[in-house]
Design an enzyme around this catalytic site. Structure first.
Site, PDB file in Angstrom:
ATOM      1  N   HIS B 217       0.840  -1.201   0.000  1.00  0.00           N
ATOM      2  CA  HIS B 217       0.000   0.000   0.000  1.00  0.00           C
ATOM      3  C   HIS B 217       0.874   1.250   0.000  1.00  0.00           C
ATOM      4  CE1 HIS B 217      -1.933  -3.259   2.359  1.00  0.00           C
ATOM      5  NE2 HIS B 217      -2.895  -3.052   1.499  1.00  0.00           N
ATOM      6  N   GLY B 393      -6.799  15.035  10.783  1.00  0.00           N
ATOM      7  CA  GLY B 393      -7.867  15.986  11.035  1.00  0.00           C
ATOM      8  C   GLY B 393      -9.269  15.435  10.911  1.00  0.00           C
ATOM      9  N   HIS B 395     -10.631  13.159  12.980  1.00  0.00           N
ATOM     10  CA  HIS B 395     -11.091  12.518  14.213  1.00  0.00           C
ATOM     11  C   HIS B 395     -12.479  13.002  14.624  1.00  0.00           C
ATOM     12  CE1 HIS B 395     -10.803  10.547  18.102  1.00  0.00           C
ATOM     13  NE2 HIS B 395     -11.206  11.682  18.655  1.00  0.00           N
ATOM     14  N   GLY B 396     -12.685  14.337  14.534  1.00  0.00           N
ATOM     15  CA  GLY B 396     -13.981  14.878  14.938  1.00  0.00           C
ATOM     16  C   GLY B 396     -15.112  14.294  14.131  1.00  0.00           C
ATOM     17  N   THR B 438      -9.914   3.883  12.367  1.00  0.00           N
ATOM     18  CA  THR B 438      -9.498   3.107  13.522  1.00  0.00           C
ATOM     19  C   THR B 438     -10.263   3.489  14.779  1.00  0.00           C
ATOM     20  OG1 THR B 438      -7.311   3.016  12.541  1.00  0.00           O
ATOM     21  CG2 THR B 438      -7.482   2.404  14.859  1.00  0.00           C
ATOM     22  N   SER B 439     -10.509   4.797  14.977  1.00  0.00           N
ATOM     23  CA  SER B 439     -11.139   5.203  16.243  1.00  0.00           C
ATOM     24  C   SER B 439     -12.514   4.570  16.370  1.00  0.00           C
ATOM     25  CB  SER B 439     -11.214   6.731  16.354  1.00  0.00           C
ATOM     26  OG  SER B 439     -12.165   7.246  15.438  1.00  0.00           O
ATOM     27  N   GLY B 480      -5.619  -2.938  19.885  1.00  0.00           N
ATOM     28  CA  GLY B 480      -5.183  -1.699  19.252  1.00  0.00           C
ATOM     29  C   GLY B 480      -3.667  -1.551  19.299  1.00  0.00           C
ATOM     30  N   ALA B 551      -6.192  14.002  20.077  1.00  0.00           N
ATOM     31  CA  ALA B 551      -7.627  14.240  19.941  1.00  0.00           C
ATOM     32  C   ALA B 551      -8.424  13.070  20.516  1.00  0.00           C
ATOM     33  CB  ALA B 551      -7.981  14.448  18.462  1.00  0.00           C
TER      34      ALA B 551
END
Lengths: 570, 570
Positions: B217, B393, B395-396, B438-439, B480, B551
């Site tokens: 990748h 950026g 995450h939110g 991932t989150s 994780g 974050a």
């Protein structure tokens, strides 16, 4: 890009060796190609396929039970030499005759066609099938001029299945022709491939654009558009093919969605979702469809769709079991390994029929061919210059290389006791194998055909000479596809052969008839040539008012005169 | 380039549908992947493989008798969602337990690992195997950090053969681990692939250069050199792998020379002639070698060599018959079609154990999750801003999407009568499936693990809350792979869980312990947050002197406080 290369010259050979090493269960290498490594029934029709390298799995990947018996491989994108086609086919022969299958390209038509002629001269029954599936390459009423692309696979699969099932050569040929007549392909390209050792692609398609109907070697397409979404691309391909559905076709078809190398599996599967929907809408049921890389062009970006409209005869053959590196259908019963090949004795020279008179004729023939090589060497630069006005300028080189190889082989055959026929046949084989390019095959074909009108026992008679010239011209025109006026050697050969035949019919002496015919050849080639041996150069006078001359016609006239000079001396 | 696309979003799904349509003899589509379409014996161990799409024939092309039972497919180069892994595996299960096999990438480790946990919660015996064959991705003494590349295929082939032969789950797992421990791969790249819909390749290698050890990748390689001739490239690959031959290895090995998509068959066959010579020189016999495209990365240019050192146990499994789209070995006896699948009832909500007290706890849990979604939505821009300082950026956005899906699912579960456990499990599943990234998986995993410490009958006790937090933290860290200090949510979660557990052990009231733990989480996240609901925004005060905050840690602290606020109100 093609990145993994040892030397560009060895690429095709090394690839074939590597392939045979991996798939030894199925194939074994022979000079010029591969044979099945599994036993084949005596009397079975041999299906021998081939063409240029760079198209894997075409063609070697389709050798195995239920499919082809052998494949012949040329250099990358180049037709295999005649002698290799003949040699591979001879080894594949099991007594049931041979079907030679290939895509319809000029070089393959010549080499496979000429090989067929050689094999027939040996008493084998050989049929020749040029696949013509690419709808983009000629109009629907001119299918004989269409190229062969991925539709090859369906045609060869059907022929292979018929042969495996025990059909005789007539039936295998008929079914293969029937399948070809019902097979159509259409493709698009997004970008070109890079030849081994090259640093630039063979051709390019502008970023974001798509060439419709582009040939797999970069032959011009029908048009260019922006790249379409998969759904529209599917409709474009299906609609164009459905236009040519054979009258009365049932809705059942063998369908192949083929990637050309740089267009990957997932893309093809995405396209298939739309292609299958479009086929369904058109009332076509895809029977055991194939989606993947079946006929590539190295890493060329693009794809093609092929449809073979099936009928009750073709469908079982399409579905019959086969086992090859690239295509496995159903289950083929386990097969014993093939017996070892007998040692290669093709280079052994033996002319049991020859007589002293015949051998004397052979000596003169070899002498003439030696002089021809000298003439063409001295004319090489001039011929190159003339060729460069209209072509790629390599005519002189090819003629020098071919005629020298022919002269050497002729001398060797004469020493080994050959008569006129044996000397000419040896020269023909050497010329075709060593000259490279179309002119080499054409000369090989012409000489080989001429040799069949002669024999090793007597000095050629007037009737034999007439037949030799007439039949050679006929073979060159038939396999080479050229007519007088096409700016080929036929422009000189045709008036030569006609004049020679007419004069000999009128019982003119051979020397007179030959000189007259040679005059006509020079006239038709629109040139006169003065050999200036002291300078080591041929200077060819031209009549510029009559336009460019064809280098092939000029070299034919030179050859006719050189041979005539030798005849005159005897 | 990838050129055939309908929409980039639908590419992976459409490709899988197209594949299933072509190979319906072998596979049938289910949400998230494919199952065998042929009957499988009851009690057989199910081998379920998978990973991102764009690697065809990996992984769906390896489903069939003698190989995998099912494959799960994520989006292009993205891990499949946990719920899809679990759902496909559940359908493949035949009562003999499940081996989940995949390449060792963080996303796959999380999703397959979390799926295994869910399946185990349902009483299934599930083993997890991350293949770690790529020698370029970590040192020889750190194999657990190595990536999985084309060596996957040998490992899955061996596991599949063992399962087909009737081995139990212990044996299949042991053999698969044994094969993985003896498999090494090494590769080179000449150029990158283009994602569907993109106009530029994902990465590039300079013209005439070759990246050694580059990930499929685009993960960084070990070095870059000029492109080598095939003979030297072969030695480079073989020498590096032979370095890691297992002690006492016999000379027999399964060998795979794999093309990544843009490096074509002929190139691989050329390379094979040199690889096989180099192997022979190293005393290695290649047993039934594979040369071709077995694990691609769309049209990536490059290749890899994989060696699996065989022993008496592994060799018969490598040679055992199998039948799949991409790999057929020997002859597999004809199999009946699989019975139809029962209707999908996974969306049916039923909580037969719940009590009025449990349902009240479920209502509060759903309320807390609703508020959490509101909090995260109001903090979305701030979280994005913080994430952009160190990450990408997003995450939110991911947290908003995931928490809203969780809140909706929680409300629905509560209405359907779920207690705390049922509400939390429904929320976990929705969060992992819908957040992306991932989150999302981490939050899903944490909440799902927490749910297993609770039940639907009672209001959560102090001990249950302590266990829920502790076990969730443990699962997040284990799957994780993050430790405190790695700048992940673990930075806040670890002190939260430790403080909560310590306070509850000391019999502090839940409200007090939770508030204290939340304070520690904010402190560790190096931030305090003032929610200003009237402005519809969260403003997060930061202590810049202590460096960037993560974050994920900040959003964890916000979540802890929101849940605490809800608990306080009750």
């Amino acid at each position: 890009m093609t990145h993994i290369v040892e030397t560009a010259e060895s690429f095709a050979d090394a690839a074939l060796r590597g392939y045979c090493a991996v798939y030894e269960r199925l194939v074994r290498p022979v000079p010029g190609g591969v044979l099945r490594s599994t036993a084949t029934a005596e009397g079975k029709v041999a299906v021998v396929i081939g063409g240029g390298s760079g198209h894997y799995p075409a063609f070697a990947g389709y050798v195995g039970p239920g499919l082809a018996d052998a494949a012949v491989a040329g250099d990358v994108f180049a037709s295999p030499a005649t002698r290799l086609v003949a040699s591979v086919a001879r080894k594949a022969h099991r007594g049931g005759g041979i079907l030679l299958g290939f895509g319809n390209y000029a070089g393959d038509v010549l080499n496979f066609g000429f090989a067929a002629q050689q094999l027939r001269a040996d008493g084998l029954d050989v049929r020749v099938l040029a696949v013509t599936d690419d709808v983009a390459s000629a109009a629907a009423d001119d299918t004989a001029r269409r190229r062969g692309v991925a539709g090859d696979i369906a045609v060869f699969k059907i022929a292979g299945a018929a042969a495996e099932a025990g059909a005789d050569l007539d039936a295998v040929e008929r079914l293969a022709r029937h399948a070809n007549a019902r097979t159509r392909s259409f493709g698009v390209a997004f970008g070109g491939c890079t030849l081994p050792g090259a640093h630039e692609p063979l051709f390019t398609v502008a970023e974001g654009r798509m060439a419709i109907g582009l040939g797999i070697h970069g032959e011009p397409g029908v048009k260019e558009t922006a790249i379409l979404p998969a759904s529209e691309l599917a409709r474009l391909l299906v609609d164009r093919l459905v236009e040519e559905a054979p009258p009365g076709a049932s809705g059942r078809a063998a369908v192949l969605l083929n990637g050309l190398g740089g267009t990957k599996y997932e893309e093809l599967f995405v396209l298939w979702t739309f292609v299958s929907a479009a086929l369904e809408k058109a009332g076509i049921t895809a029977v055991a469809p194939l989606v993947g890389e079946y006929v590539t062009s190295l890493d060329m970006e693009g794809c093609s769709l092929s449809i073979t409209w099936l009928d009750d005869e073709l469908e079982p053959l399409w579905l019959a079991p086969c086992d090859s590196a690239a295509l496995r259908v159903g289950t083929v019963p386990a097969t014993a390994p093939a017996p070892a090949l007998p040692p290669d004795d093709e280079n052994r020279l033996s002319f049991p029929d020859s007589t002293p008179e015949g051998r004397e004729a052979g000596r003169i023939m070899a002498l003439a061919l030696g002089r021809l090589a000298a003439t063409l060497r001295s004319a090489e630069a001039e011929l190159g210059r003339i060729d460069a006005l209209a072509g790629d300028g390599d005519h002189g080189q090819g003629m020098t290389r071919g005629s020298q190889a022919a002269a050497d082989a002729a001398a060797k055959a004469s020493e080994a006791g050959a008569g006129a026929a044996g000397v000419l046949a040896a020269a023909a084989d050497a010329w075709a194998s060593r000259a490279g390019g179309t002119s080499g095959v054409i000369w090989g074909l012409g000489l080989q055909t001429a040799s069949t009108a002669l024999n090793d026992r007597v000095r050629p008679s007037a009737a034999q000479i007439r037949d030799a010239a007439t039949q050679a011209l006929e073979a060159v025109m038939r396999l080479g596809g050229a007519r007088p006026g096409d700016k080929t050697l036929v422009d000189a050969f045709a008036p030569f052969a006609e004049t020679l035949a007419a004069d000999l019919e009128r019982e003119q002496p051979i020397k007179v008839a030959w000189a007259h015919a040679t005059e006509r050849a020079f006239d038709a080639a629109n040139a006169t040539a003065d050999l200036m041996p002291k300078l080591g150069r041929a200077r060819i006078h031209e009549d510029r008012s009559r336009g460019h001359r064809d280098a092939g016609a000029v070299s034919f006239a030179l050859a006719a005169r050189t041979i005539g000079d030798t005849i005159n001396e005897q």
